[in-house]
Design a protein around this motif. Structure first.
Motif, PDB file in Angstrom:
ATOM      1  N   HIS A 159       0.794  -1.238   0.000  1.00 36.81           N
ATOM      2  CA  HIS A 159       0.000   0.000   0.000  1.00 36.81           C
ATOM      3  C   HIS A 159       0.823   1.284   0.000  1.00 36.81           C
ATOM      4  N   PHE A 160       2.142   1.195  -0.187  1.00 34.53           N
ATOM      5  CA  PHE A 160       2.966   2.412  -0.295  1.00 34.53           C
ATOM      6  C   PHE A 160       2.679   3.081  -1.639  1.00 34.53           C
ATOM      7  N   LYS A 161       2.779   4.417  -1.644  1.00 31.40           N
ATOM      8  CA  LYS A 161       2.623   5.174  -2.887  1.00 31.40           C
ATOM      9  C   LYS A 161       3.933   5.893  -3.203  1.00 31.40           C
ATOM     10  N   GLU A 162       4.241   5.966  -4.494  1.00 27.64           N
ATOM     11  CA  GLU A 162       5.440   6.688  -4.903  1.00 27.64           C
ATOM     12  C   GLU A 162       5.199   8.181  -4.695  1.00 27.64           C
ATOM     13  N   VAL A 163       6.104   8.853  -3.951  1.00 26.04           N
ATOM     14  CA  VAL A 163       5.904  10.285  -3.714  1.00 26.04           C
ATOM     15  C   VAL A 163       6.996  11.163  -4.301  1.00 26.04           C
TER      16      VAL A 163
END
Length: 210
Positions: A159-163
């Motif tokens: 569930h990590f998002k690229e920021v």
């Protein structure tokens, strides 16, 4: 202080997390001679003596939490010493002095035969759950080399998002904010994990009865 985990063992299905002790250093040092791992972890090769220094500094360092990742099947039943079951390590760094609720997570599955088999994923979930429950972490970041597709892909599954993308360091920053919903999901994913005492597991049977 981060010494919170120095007697903690987290036992999951595939992986067991144990504190990083001097007994683990020789095998760890051997891993880090690999150019591929140096590249993936952006680290310099150290002498064995420097690696023992690092392990000692880890033990005394308040802003990081490290576990060695063991193969549960090989290790359980104590048939196998820690050193013979080591597959990698997982770290949580408290990098922001202003914000103690932010943890940077780093995972390395050093043994090639263990990659792509869900060991990294379970170890990361266990570490995140530990961070949320025991260290008050509410936000996770992971910084990963752009060419490390497998790792980027794994964190996205968590569930990590690229920021952010840093083209100078050629690394991607991924982030996860732990909402109530994410917290529930994390704890569900790790509700099979047993927490044990490292000292008790290490002592020969019968010693504790005295």
């Amino acid at each position: 202080a981060m010494k919170i985990n120095q007697n903690t063992v987290l036992q999951g299905q595939r992986v067991t997390l144990v504190p990083y002790t001097s007994a683990h250093v020789p095998r760890y040092h051997e891993w880090m001679q690999s150019e591929e791992l140096q590249r993936l972890t952006a680290s310099e090769p150290l002498s064995l003596e420097q690696e023992y220094e690092m392990q000692r500094s880890w033990r005394d360092d308040t802003d990081k939490c490290t576990f060695i990742v063991l193969d549960t099947e090989r290790w359980s039943g104590q048939a196998c010493a820690d050193e013979d079951s080591m597959v990698g390590d997982v770290n949580l760094f408290l990098t922001d002095t202003e914000d103690p609720t932010l943890g940077e997570i780093e995972i390395m599955i050093a043994e090639p035969s263990y990659r792509g088999r869900g060991f990294g994923k379970e170890a990361a979930l266990m570490m995140m759950s530990y961070g949320v429950r025991n260290l008050g972490i509410t936000k996770f970041e992971a910084k990963i080399g752009q060419e490390n597709e497998a790792s980027i892909c794994m964190f996205k599954k968590l569930h990590f998002k690229e920021v952010a993308v840093n083209s100078v360091f050629q690394e991607v920053t991924l982030r996860l904010d732990v909402s109530d919903q994410e917290r529930r999901w994390l704890l569900e994913q790790t509700n099979h994990v047993e927490e044990k005492s490292y000292v008790e597991l290490k002592l020969p049977a019968g010693v504790l009865e005295t």
